[in-house]
Design a protein around this motif. Structure first.
Motif, short mmCIF file in Angstrom:
data_model
loop_
_atom_site.label_atom_id
_atom_site.label_comp_id
_atom_site.label_asym_id
_atom_site.label_seq_id
_atom_site.Cartn_x
_atom_site.Cartn_y
_atom_site.Cartn_z
N HIS A 295 -11.04 -7.04 -4.31
CA HIS A 295 -11.53 -6.25 -3.16
C HIS A 295 -10.37 -5.56 -2.44
O HIS A 295 -10.50 -4.40 -2.01
N LEU A 296 -9.25 -6.24 -2.29
CA LEU A 296 -8.10 -5.64 -1.62
C LEU A 296 -7.54 -4.47 -2.43
O LEU A 296 -7.15 -3.44 -1.86
N ALA A 297 -7.50 -4.60 -3.76
CA ALA A 297 -7.02 -3.51 -4.60
C ALA A 297 -7.90 -2.27 -4.42
O ALA A 297 -7.40 -1.14 -4.33
N GLU A 298 -9.19 -2.47 -4.36
CA GLU A 298 -10.12 -1.35 -4.15
C GLU A 298 -9.99 -0.78 -2.74
O GLU A 298 -10.04 0.44 -2.53
N TYR A 299 -9.82 -1.65 -1.77
CA TYR A 299 -9.64 -1.25 -0.37
C TYR A 299 -8.39 -0.38 -0.23
O TYR A 299 -8.44 0.71 0.36
N TYR A 300 -7.29 -0.81 -0.80
CA TYR A 300 -6.06 -0.04 -0.75
C TYR A 300 -6.20 1.29 -1.49
O TYR A 300 -5.68 2.33 -1.06
N ILE B 68 0.82 -1.21 0.00
CA ILE B 68 0.00 0.00 0.00
C ILE B 68 0.86 1.26 0.00
O ILE B 68 2.02 1.24 0.43
N ARG B 69 0.29 2.37 -0.48
CA ARG B 69 0.98 3.66 -0.49
C ARG B 69 0.20 4.64 0.38
O ARG B 69 -0.93 5.02 0.06
N THR B 70 0.82 5.06 1.49
CA THR B 70 0.19 5.99 2.43
C THR B 70 1.21 7.04 2.87
O THR B 70 1.57 7.11 4.05
N PHE C 115 -6.56 6.58 -8.21
CA PHE C 115 -6.27 5.76 -7.03
C PHE C 115 -6.74 4.32 -7.22
O PHE C 115 -6.12 3.39 -6.70
N LEU C 116 -7.80 4.13 -7.99
CA LEU C 116 -8.21 2.76 -8.30
C LEU C 116 -7.14 2.07 -9.14
O LEU C 116 -6.80 0.91 -8.91
N ASN C 117 -6.59 2.82 -10.11
CA ASN C 117 -5.58 2.24 -11.00
C ASN C 117 -4.20 2.11 -10.35
O ASN C 117 -3.28 1.55 -10.94
N MET C 118 -4.06 2.62 -9.15
CA MET C 118 -2.80 2.54 -8.44
C MET C 118 -2.46 1.09 -8.07
O MET C 118 -1.29 0.74 -7.89
N TYR C 119 -3.48 0.24 -7.99
CA TYR C 119 -3.28 -1.14 -7.54
C TYR C 119 -3.86 -2.12 -8.56
O TYR C 119 -5.05 -2.08 -8.88
N ASN C 120 -2.99 -2.98 -9.06
CA ASN C 120 -3.40 -4.04 -9.98
C ASN C 120 -3.74 -5.27 -9.15
O ASN C 120 -2.87 -5.80 -8.44
N PRO C 121 -4.98 -5.75 -9.21
CA PRO C 121 -5.34 -6.92 -8.41
C PRO C 121 -4.40 -8.10 -8.60
O PRO C 121 -4.16 -8.87 -7.66
N ALA C 122 -3.86 -8.24 -9.80
CA ALA C 122 -2.96 -9.37 -10.07
C ALA C 122 -1.69 -9.31 -9.23
O ALA C 122 -1.05 -10.35 -8.99
N ASP C 123 -1.33 -8.10 -8.79
CA ASP C 123 -0.10 -7.93 -8.00
C ASP C 123 -0.32 -8.03 -6.50
O ASP C 123 0.63 -8.01 -5.73
N ILE C 124 -1.58 -8.11 -6.09
CA ILE C 124 -1.91 -8.17 -4.66
C ILE C 124 -1.76 -9.60 -4.15
O ILE C 124 -2.22 -10.56 -4.79
N SER D 79 -5.43 4.98 0.05
CA SER D 79 -4.47 5.92 -0.55
C SER D 79 -5.14 7.24 -0.89
O SER D 79 -4.53 8.31 -0.77
N HIS D 80 -6.40 7.19 -1.31
CA HIS D 80 -7.13 8.42 -1.63
C HIS D 80 -7.38 9.26 -0.38
O HIS D 80 -7.15 10.48 -0.39
N LEU D 81 -7.82 8.63 0.70
CA LEU D 81 -8.06 9.41 1.93
C LEU D 81 -6.74 9.93 2.49
O LEU D 81 -6.69 11.04 3.06
N ASP D 82 -5.67 9.17 2.31
CA ASP D 82 -4.34 9.64 2.72
C ASP D 82 -3.98 10.92 1.97
O ASP D 82 -3.46 11.89 2.57
N HIS D 83 -4.27 10.96 0.68
CA HIS D 83 -3.99 12.14 -0.13
C HIS D 83 -4.78 13.35 0.36
O HIS D 83 -4.25 14.47 0.44
N GLN D 84 -6.03 13.13 0.69
CA GLN D 84 -6.88 14.23 1.13
C GLN D 84 -6.48 14.75 2.51
O GLN D 84 -6.45 15.96 2.74
#
Length: 469
Positions: free
Chosen positions: A260-265, A28-30, A214-223, A269-274
């Motif tokens: 689900h984890l990709a979307e969760y992350y 994750i990126r925070t 932020f959705l595209n920040m995480y590829n489910p295949a990499d989780i 990351s989006h709330l972290d940005h805000q």
């Protein structure tokens, strides 16, 4: 005379304890939360005790704002009686201006008591992140002009219902809506009084949606799939149809969990940005060095672990939450593993600003741990879910007991050697003394927390059949 320290409190919804990069999550990126970890003290063993209803966040938030234990709330935390002093009330009494925005699940009257200003208030448990049903601040707490009619399911019927909402900012994400208002309030704050700002996110609670970046920040295949992933929970303990659990079909699949984890992350990351934008405004105003910043979450979330998706259990993924203190008087770059509950935040704030802790508060201040990293606040912790689950853990082992219809089930986990709670030791003879010891501790907590005053405790957990089986 120096002004008291300001307090800025970020509170997230359904964020698990292990979803911060600086605390060990390599996926994750925070970056902004990481800065709080680097500049402050992170409590790596912060918990909730669980909840008395499926909407775990309601009693969790009531415990946070009152500092009271789970069975000493009113109406599962949906309301807060006048004799239970709220965090915002206590701060107002010592000269703070209090501002709140975002999710509030504990009644309109309690909100008015807590805050002297606010806006973009979402009264309830969850909603559409892009069309938040919000209210302007009403100092009376009645919100009479905010109760409007709507058709809940226009494609099915014409039934008219009432909702607590006086406006919707169409197309603006909840995390942006709350942080932008908070930033504007900060920019125009012109009082000599210290402030308490409470920003309560709806994220990362489902329906999980966020800007494409932020959705595209995480590829489910990499989780990575959680190491304690299961297609289904090993036994039915009464939560299979809780709304969190129907977000994915049975049996769970690795592909579904990774999505689900990709979307969760992405939401985190989006709330972290805000929240980073709010902190920048705090710095621009010259208030950063005089502000205690607190970051915490209301409960955890399984997202595929143990075959579960929600938080209606006593596993670590559901009862452990992030908790970070940063700012004046807080050691920088430190971690503490002292057991704590969210209800301990209220008395800790009181100690940090050198004011009396209200008599109605039952939490324990974490203040001694800031000066002594070896200081232990709690030796054991108690966990509850409705009338279905009870649990307790000490410095190494966790015992969980289940009661559902004809099911009587125990689990014992060695958290030191099995932190993901994969191997149940309860039936092994060599651990019988530990099971007995923790069973006694369960009973002690039940009596200490006056569990029998609450109807949910009376079905299975009475004195004559406690720990039976």
């Amino acid at each position: 005379m120096n002004k008291k320290k300001n307090i800025l409190f970020f509170f997230t919804d359904d964020q698990r304890f292990d979803t911060i990069a600086a605390l060990g999550n390599k996926e994750i990126r925070t970056p902004n939360i990481d800065k709080l970890v680097e500049s402050g003290t992170a409590f790596t063993q912060a918990h909730i005790p669980g909840g008395t209803v499926g909407a775990i966040c309601m009693p969790s938030r009531a415990m946070l704002h009152t500092g009271r234990t789970l069975f000493h709330l009113e109406n599962n935390g949906s309301t807060v009686p006048a004799e239970h002093t709220l965090m915002g009330e206590a701060l107002q009494e010592v000269g703070y201006q209090t501002f709140g925005t975002g999710k509030w699940h504990n009644g309109t009257e309690a909100y008015a008591r807590s805050f002297t200003a606010g806006g973009e208030i979402m009264f309830g448990g969850m909603g559409d992140h892009w069309n938040v049903q919000a209210c302007d601040y009403d100092s009376t707490g009645t919100y009479e002009n905010s109760r409007n009619k709507y058709i809940a399911e226009p494609f099915k019927d014409n039934n008219v219902k009432n909702r607590l909402c006086d406006h919707i900012t169409a197309g603006k994400h909840s995390s942006e809506l709350f942080c932008e208002l908070a930033g504007q309030w900060l920019k125009h704050y012109d009082s000599d009084d210290p402030f308490f700002m409470y920003i309560s996110f709806m994220a990362p609670h489902d329906p999980r949606s966020m800007p494409e970046k932020f959705l595209n920040m995480y590829n489910p295949a990499d989780i990575k799939v959680p190491e304690n992933f299961k297609p289904e929970h090993p036994f039915d303990f009464g939560i299979r149809q809780v709304r969190d659990e129907v977000l994915a079909p049975y049996p769970r699949t690795e592909e579904e969990v990774k999505r689900h984890l990709a979307e969760y992350y992405g939401m985190i990351s989006h709330l972290d940005h805000q929240l980073g934008k709010v902190i920048e405004i705090l710095k621009d105003r010259g208030e950063y060095k005089n502000t205690i910043i607190i970051f915490a979450g209301d409960n955890g979330l399984a997202v595929g672990q143990h075959g579960l998706f929600g938080k209606q259990s006593s596993y670590e993924h559901s009862v452990r939450v992030p908790l970070i203190f940063s700012g004046p008087g807080i050691p920088a770059g430190q971690k503490r593993d002292s057991y704590t509950y969210l209800m301990d935040i209220f008395p800790t704030i009181c100690d940090l600003i050198d004011t009396d802790i209200p008599e109605s508060v039952e939490g324990v201040s974490l203040y001694p741990t800031f000066t002594d990293k070896n200081q232990s606040i709690r030796d054991t912790l108690y966990f509850v879910y409705a009338d279905l689950v009870r649990g307790v853990k000490n410095d190494r082992y966790k015992l969980i007991e289940y009661r559902h219809q004809d099911l009587i089930k125990k689990q014992l986990f060695d958290l030191k050697n099995d932190p993901k709670e994969k191997n149940n030791l309860s039936d092994q003879e060599e651990y019988s003394d530990i099971v007995e010891e923790l069973s006694i501790e369960l009973t002690r907590y039940r009596d200490q927390w006056d569990e029998m005053v609450d109807p949910i405790g009376k079905k299975y957990w009475q004195r004559d059949n406690y720990h039976k089986g």
